[in-house]
Motif scaffolding. Structure first.
Motif, short mmCIF file in Angstrom:
data_model
loop_
_atom_site.label_atom_id
_atom_site.label_comp_id
_atom_site.label_asym_id
_atom_site.label_seq_id
_atom_site.Cartn_x
_atom_site.Cartn_y
_atom_site.Cartn_z
N TYR A 64 0.47 -118.16 20.26
CA TYR A 64 0.79 -117.25 21.36
C TYR A 64 2.16 -117.64 21.92
CZ TYR A 64 -0.43 -120.96 24.66
OH TYR A 64 -0.46 -122.14 25.35
N ARG A 65 2.82 -116.66 22.50
CA ARG A 65 4.14 -116.95 23.08
C ARG A 65 3.95 -117.43 24.50
NH1 ARG A 65 8.60 -112.37 22.57
NH2 ARG A 65 7.32 -111.39 24.13
N ASP A 66 4.53 -118.58 24.81
CA ASP A 66 4.54 -119.03 26.20
C ASP A 66 5.31 -117.97 27.00
OD1 ASP A 66 4.63 -121.95 27.95
OD2 ASP A 66 5.89 -120.27 28.58
N VAL A 115 1.21 -111.28 8.23
CA VAL A 115 1.26 -110.00 8.95
C VAL A 115 1.13 -110.17 10.46
CG1 VAL A 115 0.38 -108.69 6.99
CG2 VAL A 115 -1.24 -109.53 8.67
N ASP A 116 1.90 -109.38 11.16
CA ASP A 116 1.89 -109.34 12.63
C ASP A 116 2.54 -108.01 12.99
OD1 ASP A 116 2.47 -109.70 15.40
OD2 ASP A 116 2.54 -111.86 15.11
N PRO A 117 2.00 -107.26 13.95
CA PRO A 117 2.66 -105.99 14.25
C PRO A 117 4.10 -106.15 14.75
CG PRO A 117 0.48 -106.07 15.25
CD PRO A 117 0.77 -107.45 14.71
N ALA A 121 9.63 -110.02 17.44
CA ALA A 121 10.46 -109.83 18.64
C ALA A 121 11.61 -110.85 18.64
CB ALA A 121 9.59 -109.91 19.88
N THR A 122 11.39 -112.04 19.24
CA THR A 122 12.42 -113.09 19.12
C THR A 122 12.40 -113.68 17.70
OG1 THR A 122 10.93 -114.88 19.75
CG2 THR A 122 12.10 -113.77 21.54
N GLY A 123 11.29 -113.46 17.00
CA GLY A 123 11.12 -114.04 15.66
C GLY A 123 10.40 -115.39 15.69
N GLY A 124 10.23 -115.95 16.89
CA GLY A 124 9.66 -117.30 16.99
C GLY A 124 8.28 -117.44 16.33
N SER A 125 7.40 -116.46 16.55
CA SER A 125 6.03 -116.57 16.02
C SER A 125 6.05 -116.50 14.49
CB SER A 125 5.14 -115.46 16.59
OG SER A 125 5.14 -115.52 17.99
N ALA A 126 6.78 -115.55 13.95
CA ALA A 126 6.84 -115.41 12.48
C ALA A 126 7.46 -116.65 11.86
CB ALA A 126 7.64 -114.16 12.11
C1 PRP Z 1 2.91 -111.12 20.09
C2 PRP Z 1 2.96 -110.51 18.69
C3 PRP Z 1 3.66 -111.59 17.91
C4 PRP Z 1 4.61 -112.18 18.91
C5 PRP Z 1 6.00 -111.68 18.60
O1 PRP Z 1 1.88 -112.05 20.18
O2 PRP Z 1 1.70 -110.16 18.18
O3 PRP Z 1 2.78 -112.58 17.40
O4 PRP Z 1 4.19 -111.73 20.19
O5 PRP Z 1 6.92 -112.23 19.47
P1 PRP Z 1 8.04 -113.25 18.99
O6 PRP Z 1 8.67 -112.65 17.75
O7 PRP Z 1 8.99 -113.29 20.16
O8 PRP Z 1 7.41 -114.58 18.72
P2 PRP Z 1 1.50 -112.79 21.55
O9 PRP Z 1 2.27 -114.05 21.66
O10 PRP Z 1 1.61 -111.82 22.66
O11 PRP Z 1 0.01 -113.22 21.30
P3 PRP Z 1 -1.31 -112.32 21.07
O12 PRP Z 1 -1.16 -111.66 19.70
O13 PRP Z 1 -2.40 -113.32 21.10
O14 PRP Z 1 -1.38 -111.31 22.17
#
Ligand code: PRP
Ligand code: URA
Length: 209
Positions: free
Chosen positions: A103-105, A130-132, A135-140
């Protein structure tokens, strides 16, 4: 450098419009994401290798083609990535499914990993993460770091909507990985949301806030 493929198929673009629409409710949002994931899976599997085999039809023996090459793995980034899994499994039902929980802080926008479980034969599989949203790319970036650390060698990333800022960061960190997206949007806003985007994908998928 990895390529960015934007799937401009009319059905994907049409359904994405209703996914973006803020009055689309949870049930319909989920159904649309599922349908788009199936359509994207059809496109992303275009280059899977084939081999010829013998097949006996009611008429005669023939040479025909079946999939060959490595087995597939799907890795949804929790939570919102979960909404894309069933749609992909409709086309590749034998794929194994691993999970990366991030999850994103909300303050720092940095991803925090809270769960990981992958198929045991990580090195042998071709993975689609896969992730919808990218955004910043951090999670991927972080999800793919985790996969690579555990031995994954072949990875693609698929999302519905990406921001240019996220694509740039992603390509800096994982320059060899191809990105498959349905739309490249305009920018990120000051809260790290994609503009125009679709809002918070996890909340819209699961009806939370
Ligand atoms: C959302 C989304 C991505 C992430 C993208 O998840 O599903 O995983 O944000 O953002 P980033 O590219 O800036 O990292 P979120 O952190 O809201 O968690 P969730 O899916 O549990 O709601
Ligand atoms: N995560 C989301 O769910 N939506 C955004 O716009 C950005 C990150």
């Amino acid at each position: 450098m990895g390529k960015v493929y934007v799937f401009d198929h009319p059905l994907i673009q049409h359904k994405l419009t209703y996914i973006r629409e803020k009055s689309t409710g949870t049930k319909e949002f989920r159904e649309l994401v599922d349908e788009v994931a199936t359509l994207m899976a059809f496109e992303i599997t275009r280059d899977l290798p084939l081999e010829e085999v013998d097949v006996e039809t009611p008429v005669c023996m023939a040479r025909s083609k079946v999939l060959s090459g490595k087995k597939l793995g799907i890795i949804p980034i929790l939570r919102a990535g979960l909404g894309m899994v069933d749609g992909i499994l409709k086309l590749i039902p034998a794929a194994k499914v691993g999970h990366v929980g991030l999850y994103r802080d909300p303050e720092t926008l940095k991803p925090i990993e809270y769960y990981i479980k992958l198929p045991s034969d990580v090195e042998e599989r071709d993975f689609i993460v896969v992730d919808p949203m990218l955004a910043t790319g951090g999670s991927a970036i972080e999800a793919i770091n985790s996969l690579k650390k555990r031995g994954a060698k072949s990875i693609k990333f698929m999302c519905l909507i990406a921001a240019p800022e996220g694509v740039e960061e992603f390509q800096k960190e994982h320059p060899e990985i191809d990105l498959y997206i349905a739309a490249l949007d305009e920018k990120l806003n000051e809260k790290g949301y994609i503009v125009p985007g679709l809002g918070d994908a996890g909340d819209r998928m699961f009806g939370t806030k």
